[in-house]
Design an enzyme around this catalytic site. Structure first.
Site, PDB file in Angstrom:
ATOM      1  N   TRP A 141       0.856  -1.179   0.000  1.00  0.00           N
ATOM      2  CA  TRP A 141       0.000   0.000   0.000  1.00  0.00           C
ATOM      3  C   TRP A 141       0.905   1.247   0.000  1.00  0.00           C
ATOM      4  O   TRP A 141       1.906   1.298   0.719  1.00  0.00           O
ATOM      5  CB  TRP A 141      -0.905  -0.005   1.245  1.00  0.00           C
ATOM      6  CG  TRP A 141      -1.695   1.256   1.358  1.00  0.00           C
ATOM      7  CD1 TRP A 141      -2.845   1.555   0.683  1.00  0.00           C
ATOM      8  CD2 TRP A 141      -1.375   2.398   2.149  1.00  0.00           C
ATOM      9  NE1 TRP A 141      -3.257   2.822   1.010  1.00  0.00           N
ATOM     10  CE2 TRP A 141      -2.373   3.373   1.918  1.00  0.00           C
ATOM     11  CE3 TRP A 141      -0.337   2.709   3.031  1.00  0.00           C
ATOM     12  CZ2 TRP A 141      -2.372   4.616   2.529  1.00  0.00           C
ATOM     13  CZ3 TRP A 141      -0.340   3.954   3.643  1.00  0.00           C
ATOM     14  CH2 TRP A 141      -1.354   4.895   3.399  1.00  0.00           C
ATOM     15  N   ARG A 154      -9.993  -2.522   8.310  1.00  0.00           N
ATOM     16  CA  ARG A 154     -10.607  -1.184   8.269  1.00  0.00           C
ATOM     17  C   ARG A 154     -12.072  -1.260   8.717  1.00  0.00           C
ATOM     18  O   ARG A 154     -12.949  -0.643   8.134  1.00  0.00           O
ATOM     19  CB  ARG A 154     -10.499  -0.589   6.866  1.00  0.00           C
ATOM     20  CG  ARG A 154     -10.437   0.931   6.889  1.00  0.00           C
ATOM     21  CD  ARG A 154     -10.663   1.532   5.509  1.00  0.00           C
ATOM     22  NE  ARG A 154     -10.375   2.957   5.526  1.00  0.00           N
ATOM     23  CZ  ARG A 154     -10.951   3.833   4.731  1.00  0.00           C
ATOM     24  NH1 ARG A 154     -11.824   3.459   3.834  1.00  0.00           N
ATOM     25  NH2 ARG A 154     -10.634   5.102   4.801  1.00  0.00           N
ATOM     26  N   LYS A 187     -15.943   7.120  -8.416  1.00  0.00           N
ATOM     27  CA  LYS A 187     -14.707   6.487  -7.939  1.00  0.00           C
ATOM     28  C   LYS A 187     -15.126   5.223  -7.209  1.00  0.00           C
ATOM     29  O   LYS A 187     -15.813   5.289  -6.189  1.00  0.00           O
ATOM     30  CB  LYS A 187     -13.979   7.455  -7.003  1.00  0.00           C
ATOM     31  CG  LYS A 187     -12.705   6.893  -6.395  1.00  0.00           C
ATOM     32  CD  LYS A 187     -11.997   7.980  -5.592  1.00  0.00           C
ATOM     33  CE  LYS A 187     -10.804   7.452  -4.824  1.00  0.00           C
ATOM     34  NZ  LYS A 187     -10.236   8.474  -3.915  1.00  0.00           N
ATOM     35  N   TRP A 188     -14.727   4.072  -7.757  1.00  0.00           N
ATOM     36  CA  TRP A 188     -15.161   2.768  -7.230  1.00  0.00           C
ATOM     37  C   TRP A 188     -14.006   2.191  -6.409  1.00  0.00           C
ATOM     38  O   TRP A 188     -13.038   1.688  -6.941  1.00  0.00           O
ATOM     39  CB  TRP A 188     -15.507   1.842  -8.400  1.00  0.00           C
ATOM     40  CG  TRP A 188     -16.055   0.502  -8.032  1.00  0.00           C
ATOM     41  CD1 TRP A 188     -15.396  -0.527  -7.424  1.00  0.00           C
ATOM     42  CD2 TRP A 188     -17.386   0.022  -8.267  1.00  0.00           C
ATOM     43  NE1 TRP A 188     -16.225  -1.605  -7.254  1.00  0.00           N
ATOM     44  CE2 TRP A 188     -17.460  -1.291  -7.776  1.00  0.00           C
ATOM     45  CE3 TRP A 188     -18.524   0.584  -8.858  1.00  0.00           C
ATOM     46  CZ2 TRP A 188     -18.615  -2.060  -7.859  1.00  0.00           C
ATOM     47  CZ3 TRP A 188     -19.682  -0.189  -8.939  1.00  0.00           C
ATOM     48  CH2 TRP A 188     -19.724  -1.491  -8.442  1.00  0.00           C
ATOM     49  N   ASP A 189     -14.154   2.262  -5.088  1.00  0.00           N
ATOM     50  CA  ASP A 189     -13.055   1.919  -4.180  1.00  0.00           C
ATOM     51  C   ASP A 189     -13.220   0.487  -3.643  1.00  0.00           C
ATOM     52  O   ASP A 189     -14.304  -0.103  -3.700  1.00  0.00           O
ATOM     53  CB  ASP A 189     -13.069   2.934  -3.029  1.00  0.00           C
ATOM     54  CG  ASP A 189     -11.712   3.101  -2.361  1.00  0.00           C
ATOM     55  OD1 ASP A 189     -10.803   2.294  -2.635  1.00  0.00           O
ATOM     56  OD2 ASP A 189     -11.579   4.040  -1.542  1.00  0.00           O
ATOM     57  N   MET A 190     -12.167  -0.049  -3.070  1.00  0.00           N
ATOM     58  CA  MET A 190     -12.199  -1.392  -2.474  1.00  0.00           C
ATOM     59  C   MET A 190     -11.003  -1.489  -1.525  1.00  0.00           C
ATOM     60  O   MET A 190      -9.875  -1.490  -1.954  1.00  0.00           O
ATOM     61  CB  MET A 190     -12.080  -2.418  -3.604  1.00  0.00           C
ATOM     62  CG  MET A 190     -12.353  -3.842  -3.233  1.00  0.00           C
ATOM     63  SD  MET A 190     -11.010  -4.643  -2.385  1.00  0.00           S
ATOM     64  CE  MET A 190      -9.915  -5.074  -3.692  1.00  0.00           C
ATOM     65  N   ASN A 191     -11.292  -1.551  -0.218  1.00  0.00           N
ATOM     66  CA  ASN A 191     -10.232  -1.258   0.746  1.00  0.00           C
ATOM     67  C   ASN A 191      -9.770  -2.386   1.652  1.00  0.00           C
ATOM     68  O   ASN A 191      -9.256  -2.115   2.742  1.00  0.00           O
ATOM     69  CB  ASN A 191     -10.655  -0.065   1.607  1.00  0.00           C
ATOM     70  CG  ASN A 191     -10.428   1.237   0.860  1.00  0.00           C
ATOM     71  OD1 ASN A 191      -9.325   1.526   0.439  1.00  0.00           O
ATOM     72  ND2 ASN A 191     -11.494   1.986   0.658  1.00  0.00           N
ATOM     73  N   ASP A 242      -2.512   5.654  -3.086  1.00  0.00           N
ATOM     74  CA  ASP A 242      -2.911   6.569  -2.016  1.00  0.00           C
ATOM     75  C   ASP A 242      -1.744   7.450  -1.613  1.00  0.00           C
ATOM     76  O   ASP A 242      -1.910   8.376  -0.812  1.00  0.00           O
ATOM     77  CB  ASP A 242      -3.384   5.774  -0.795  1.00  0.00           C
ATOM     78  CG  ASP A 242      -4.870   5.501  -0.861  1.00  0.00           C
ATOM     79  OD1 ASP A 242      -5.534   6.047  -1.753  1.00  0.00           O
ATOM     80  OD2 ASP A 242      -5.366   4.734  -0.014  1.00  0.00           O
TER      81      ASP A 242
END
Ligand code: DGJ
Length: 733
Positions: free
Chosen positions: A204, A448, A481-485, A553
């Site tokens: 990350w 998270r 914005k298509w996020d995946m955390n 990020d």
């Protein structure tokens, strides 16, 4: 481009690309039906197959599948799609278990078909041809008669792209169940191991750093077991001739169009041959194939370059930009945006957002993106994922009102989602605790504070499609914005029987692709950007649905130099989101100048991610100029050819140039990380210009020949201090 079949010798000769920049790929059906690999490399016209596919007598430790033929052992025979155990003891391309427990498969050639164009892959993203005359596809059918297994090996060559795209289909035409234990997308045998192995690794905020090392005897692999292609390894490897450089020498690239668990490997065997393969990671994977069912592998895109790593990258860039990305924005300039994440995190209201947008308009920004925190009761990352309903505390008049207010300032409006996730503290989870990935009787590990929805389930996919679509219909939204955390743990699905549990991770991907297909098709005018804590799923499959990705990020300019340079090994500049953020930087706490931050971010899809209302008047003037400059250049940056000039992985300086396709304009950038006392005079030699054209460079007197700029170069101005940058705007006259 052509596919030639010589019936007398049963030789297939695939030619991709053009006569002078093309690839030949040759295979032969051996007399007993095994499919041998003969050649892959620079385009040739004639094929003397007996010189290419040579069999040698080997010792008894490599057994012979045919009685009386001691010349043939699959352990030494170069193959197109090898299995383990029927004399080949090297790494297999696939493995299947029969009902009787045996894993011996014996595929022999059955037939072939040549198709104009390129068929789509059922349920999976892939590169495409826009018309039947752009590509040709060879399908070779292999059969194991004993069990009725049919395997179709598919190879596509392109007229305008020097690539070979491969995939495999398994069809159970027998009467018993088969269990696929592994099914890679391609395999190829090289006759030596005089190569370096290059891959992109990271973590990350530190994605896609380049590592190049010599191949060694034995198996070397990179992979993901994380349920996503991941920050850690990108689904890509290359073999480079030892003497191959950025501009010269032979390079073989392997890129997988897949976002889940993958493996990419090279095994050097006892006879110094190298077997390379890439595909779904067999680890923790299996697939029950019932009679009449088909299993489709993801696609592997292979690029041969005789022009070094740079040549390989530009082929991937052209193909992925034009024949993988789709939709309205494929060929359209991408807007300059401002995103509020690093400006406000979860702490915002409509007034704050509108205030940032208003300044954005004065500065020339075109799109405002509202990031995480607009829904449920999400004031931190510990709740509400899954509840895609606006938070009236922050936005009392709703999303539509906010989007319209932003539109009134003159900006388009974009919105963040993380649709694949659920917070335990959410109405969705309270209603459907079985909707997340989990296994019986084990606790569900949080990352998270969230769990992953089980996209192998149709009802969950339908929920996501509806929830996201309802929001998109509710307001004038131009960008998502298509996020995946997080990555997957305790991978299992409530709806699958025990013998299908190991299908969960791949079924998840199929579900995700279906969801993305549906949503992007229903909202063709929206620009979609994928994200996974930055670049945790920066892979070709995501680009098929969303033509750009939030690269990392990490918004620190110095860190971004390496990240963007490494990303460019495979992915075009038009796919990389890059923003100017505040100093000290939020990830590494470094101070860099506004100029350097702008120059780095300009080599991507440009934007800002800070509180614009906090700019001084001087800063505003500077930013206005940056944005105006980017708008003037973005057709080159987003759609030109990128040439890497100096690598940040080899020293203190980095440089690249992006040249318009017609070679009339270029944008070049140079970055120096640390100041060097009393250092040498440096020259930059550009690449990709037209040697015969004359050019001007903004801010410099005189006319420069393209040959002069490339062969003699120009001096880099003396720079004072750390983290400095220079950009050159070059135009033909
Ligand atoms: C991770 C993303 O990469 C960030 O840009 C931001 O959107 C956060 N998630 C929001 O939670």
């Amino acid at each position: 481009m052509n596919i030639i079949y010589d019936d007398s010798k049963r030789v297939f000769h695939l030619q991709s690309g053009t006569e002078d920049n093309g690839t030949s790929y040759v295979m032969q059906v051996h007399k007993n039906g095994y499919l041998g690999h003969a050649y892959w490399g620079r385009r040739i016209n004639n094929v003397n197959i007996d010189e290419l596919l040579v069999l040698a007598q080997r010792v008894s430790f490599s057994a012979n599948p045919e009685e009386g033929n001691s010349l043939l052992s699959l352990d030494t025979f170069p193959q197109e799609y090898p299995a383990y155990g029927k004399t080949d003891l090297r790494v297999p391309a696939y493995s299947i278990q029969l009902e009787n427990g045996s894993t011996i498969i014996d595929l022999r050639y059955d037939s072939y078909k040549i198709i104009n164009g390129k068929p789509a892959l059922s349920g999976l993203p892939a590169v495409y041809a826009e018309s039947a005359d752009e590509a040709k596809t060879l399908e070779v059918t292999m059969i194991d008669k004993l069990i009725g297994l049919k395997v179709i090996l598919s190879y596509t060559v392109f007229k305008d792209y020097n690539v070979i795209a491969r995939n495999v289909r398994f069809i159970n035409e027998g009467t018993t169940d088969l269990k696929i234990l592994s099914a890679l997308s391609m395999s190829i045998d090289f006759d030596n191991y005089n190569y370096d192995f290059l891959h992109l690794h990271g973590s990350w905020a530190r994605e896609r750093h380049i590592e190049r090392r010599p191949l060694i005897k034995g198996n070397q692999s990179i992979m993901s077991r994380r349920g996503a292609s991941s920050h850690v390894h990108n689904p890509f490897i290359a073999l480079l001739n030892k003497d191959a450089t950025e501009d010269n020498g032979e390079v073989y690239g392997f890129s997988l169009v897949y976002s889940g668990n993958f493996i990419a490997q090279a095994e050097v065997d006892q006879y110094d041959t190298t077997r390379v393969s890439i595909g779904i990671n067999p680890f923790d994977f299996s697939w029950l194939l019932k009679p009449k069912e088909t299993f489709q592998t993801p696609e592997a895109v292979m690029v041969y370059s005789s022009d070094g790593l740079g040549g390989m990258s530009r082929t991937y860039h052209d193909l992925y930009r034009s024949r993988l990305c789709r939709g309205e924005y494929r060929d359209k300039s991408r807007p300059v945006l401002v995103n509020n994440w690093e400006a406000t995190y979860f702490n915002f209201n409509a007034e704050k957002i509108e205030a940032i947008a208003k300044v954005g308009k004065q500065l020339g920004i075109e799109l405002f993106v509202l990031d995480d925190g607009w829904f449920g009761k999400r004031d931190s990352d510990n709740c509400s994922l899954g509840d895609w309903v606006v938070d009236k505390k922050k936005l009392p008049d709703g999303l539509k009102d906010l989007a319209e207010r932003i539109n009134k300032t003159g900006l388009k409006f974009g919105l963040w989602f993380e649709p694949e996730m659920v917070s335990p503290d959410s109405d969705l989870y309270r209603a459907h605790p079985d909707w997340c990935l989990h296994v019986p009787d084990r606790s569900r590990s949080l990352a998270r504070n969230q769990l992953i929805l089980d996209l192998s389930r149709e009802d969950v996919c339908e929920y996501i499609i509806k929830a996201v679509s309802d929001v998109l219909r509710s307001a004038p939204i131009s960008y998502v914005k298509w996020d995946m955390n997080r990555n997957m743990t305790e991978i299992g699905s409530e709806l699958l029987p025990p013998d299908r549990q190991r299908e969960t991770a791949h079924r998840y991907m199929l579900g995700l692709y279906r969801v993305l297909d549906k949503i992007t098709a229903n909202f063709p005018n929206i620009l979609f950007e994928s994200c996974s804590g930055g670049g945790g799923r920066f892979d070709p499959a995501m680009l098929y649905y969303m033509p750009q990705t939030w690269t990392s990020d990490d918004t620190d300019a110095v860190e971004r130099i390496k990240i963007q340079y490494g990303t460019s090994i495979v992915y075009p500049v038009s796919t990389m989101g890059a923003h100017v953020s505040a100093v000290p930087n939020h990830q590494v706490h470094r101070n860099t100048s506004l100029k350097t931050r702008g120059d780095v971010a300009m080599s991507g899809n440009f934007g800002y991610e800070l509180d614009l209302t906090k700019f001084t008047e001087d800063e505003k003037e500077h930013v206005k100029e940056q944005i105006a400059e980017y708008k003037e250049l973005r057709h080159i940056i987003q759609f030109g050819d990128m040439y890497r000039l100096l690598s940040p992985f080899e020293g203190n300086d980095t440089s690249w140039i992006i040249v318009s396709k017609d070679k009339t304009e270029a944008f070049a950038a140079y970055f120096s990380v640390l100041a060097v006392p009393n250092g040498p005079i440096k020259r930059i030699k550009f690449k990709g210009l037209d040697a015969k054209k004359n050019y001007t460079i903004e801010g410099k007197e005189g006319i420069y020949g393209g040959d002069e700029l490339m062969y003699a170069g120009i001096p880099v101005p003396v720079l004072e201090g750390d983290y400095q940058s220079v950009v050159w705007k070059i135009k033909s006259v």
